[in-house]
Design a protein around this motif. Structure first.
Motif, mmCIF file in Angstrom:
data_model
loop_
_atom_site.group_PDB
_atom_site.id
_atom_site.type_symbol
_atom_site.label_atom_id
_atom_site.label_comp_id
_atom_site.label_asym_id
_atom_site.label_seq_id
_atom_site.Cartn_x
_atom_site.Cartn_y
_atom_site.Cartn_z
ATOM 1 N N LYS A 64 0.818 -1.221 0.000
ATOM 2 C CA LYS A 64 0.000 0.000 0.000
ATOM 3 C C LYS A 64 0.851 1.269 0.000
ATOM 4 O O LYS A 64 0.588 2.228 0.723
ATOM 5 C CB LYS A 64 -0.970 0.022 1.185
ATOM 6 C CG LYS A 64 -1.773 -1.232 1.383
ATOM 7 C CD LYS A 64 -2.683 -1.514 0.204
ATOM 8 C CE LYS A 64 -3.576 -2.705 0.524
ATOM 9 N NZ LYS A 64 -4.027 -3.409 -0.624
ATOM 10 N N ILE A 65 1.893 1.274 -0.813
ATOM 11 C CA ILE A 65 2.738 2.454 -0.936
ATOM 12 C C ILE A 65 1.951 3.526 -1.676
ATOM 13 O O ILE A 65 1.277 3.252 -2.670
ATOM 14 C CB ILE A 65 4.046 2.108 -1.664
ATOM 15 C CG1 ILE A 65 4.869 1.148 -0.774
ATOM 16 C CG2 ILE A 65 4.846 3.358 -2.010
ATOM 17 C CD1 ILE A 65 6.101 0.594 -1.404
ATOM 18 N N PRO A 77 4.947 2.529 4.050
ATOM 19 C CA PRO A 77 4.282 2.268 5.334
ATOM 20 C C PRO A 77 5.096 2.705 6.551
ATOM 21 O O PRO A 77 4.516 2.989 7.597
ATOM 22 C CB PRO A 77 4.080 0.752 5.327
ATOM 23 C CG PRO A 77 4.002 0.398 3.894
ATOM 24 C CD PRO A 77 4.963 1.324 3.213
ATOM 25 N N ASP A 78 6.427 2.758 6.423
ATOM 26 C CA ASP A 78 7.248 3.148 7.575
ATOM 27 C C ASP A 78 7.596 4.641 7.578
ATOM 28 O O ASP A 78 8.382 5.092 8.403
ATOM 29 C CB ASP A 78 8.536 2.314 7.604
ATOM 30 C CG ASP A 78 9.416 2.528 6.385
ATOM 31 O OD1 ASP A 78 8.963 3.168 5.417
ATOM 32 O OD2 ASP A 78 10.560 2.041 6.394
ATOM 33 N N ALA A 136 -3.067 7.204 4.514
ATOM 34 C CA ALA A 136 -2.016 6.406 5.158
ATOM 35 C C ALA A 136 -2.524 5.797 6.462
ATOM 36 O O ALA A 136 -2.238 4.634 6.752
ATOM 37 C CB ALA A 136 -0.785 7.263 5.420
ATOM 38 N N HIS A 193 -2.109 1.933 6.087
ATOM 39 C CA HIS A 193 -0.853 1.470 6.696
ATOM 40 C C HIS A 193 -1.128 0.895 8.086
ATOM 41 O O HIS A 193 -0.740 1.445 9.110
ATOM 42 C CB HIS A 193 0.173 2.613 6.734
ATOM 43 C CG HIS A 193 0.624 3.039 5.378
ATOM 44 N ND1 HIS A 193 1.327 4.185 5.166
ATOM 45 C CD2 HIS A 193 0.474 2.452 4.161
ATOM 46 C CE1 HIS A 193 1.589 4.313 3.875
ATOM 47 N NE2 HIS A 193 1.081 3.268 3.250
ATOM 48 N N ILE A 240 0.361 -4.401 7.653
ATOM 49 C CA ILE A 240 1.084 -3.917 6.468
ATOM 50 C C ILE A 240 2.474 -3.436 6.870
ATOM 51 O O ILE A 240 3.474 -3.728 6.191
ATOM 52 C CB ILE A 240 0.295 -2.787 5.770
ATOM 53 C CG1 ILE A 240 -0.980 -3.333 5.127
ATOM 54 C CG2 ILE A 240 1.154 -2.041 4.752
ATOM 55 C CD1 ILE A 240 -0.758 -4.241 3.938
ATOM 56 N N LYS A 241 2.573 -2.693 7.969
ATOM 57 C CA LYS A 241 3.872 -2.192 8.431
ATOM 58 C C LYS A 241 4.820 -3.344 8.761
ATOM 59 O O LYS A 241 6.001 -3.305 8.419
ATOM 60 C CB LYS A 241 3.694 -1.289 9.649
ATOM 61 C CG LYS A 241 3.046 0.033 9.323
ATOM 62 C CD LYS A 241 2.845 0.861 10.582
ATOM 63 C CE LYS A 241 2.145 2.154 10.282
ATOM 64 N NZ LYS A 241 1.937 2.992 11.477
ATOM 65 N N TYR A 289 5.900 -5.048 5.513
ATOM 66 C CA TYR A 289 6.839 -4.185 4.792
ATOM 67 C C TYR A 289 8.219 -4.236 5.452
ATOM 68 O O TYR A 289 9.235 -4.353 4.765
ATOM 69 C CB TYR A 289 6.307 -2.752 4.742
ATOM 70 C CG TYR A 289 7.191 -1.811 3.968
ATOM 71 C CD1 TYR A 289 7.282 -1.903 2.584
ATOM 72 C CD2 TYR A 289 7.935 -0.829 4.605
ATOM 73 C CE1 TYR A 289 8.093 -1.047 1.861
ATOM 74 C CE2 TYR A 289 8.747 0.032 3.890
ATOM 75 C CZ TYR A 289 8.823 -0.080 2.511
ATOM 76 O OH TYR A 289 9.631 0.769 1.805
#
Length: 83
Positions: free
Chosen positions: A19-20, A47-48, A62, A66, A70-71, A74
């Motif tokens: 999900k960028i 995500p980060d 976001a 995110h 997801i985080k 990633y």
């Protein structure tokens, strides 16, 4: 003859399994209210990423996409890509 400059985020795209966010910002130059030039700048929000400097729209997207899952996925992907 008056020149004005306007900056707008005209596109927010969601790409990849992580999900960028891809954000496109347009800079519009107008002469007497008529557009004479348009240029684009793009940046991504992973995500980060720290979203504190992003627009309210990007922050909201976001926050929704995110998720912790997801985080985590990633971060694992990044760790595996950079041994």
């Amino acid at each position: 003859m008056a020149l004005t400059e306007e900056t707008v985020q005209d596109k927010i795209e969601i790409v990849s399994d992580f999900k960028i966010l891809q954000i496109r910002t347009a800079t519009i130059i107008k002469r007497d209210g008529v557009e004479i030039s348009r240029s684009f700048h793009r940046h991504v929000v992973a995500p980060d990423a720290d979203t504190s400097g992003e627009s309210d729209d990007v922050k909201a997207i976001a926050a929704q996409l995110h998720t912790d899952a997801i985080k985590t996925a990633y971060a694992k992907h990044i760790a595996e890509s950079n041994p």
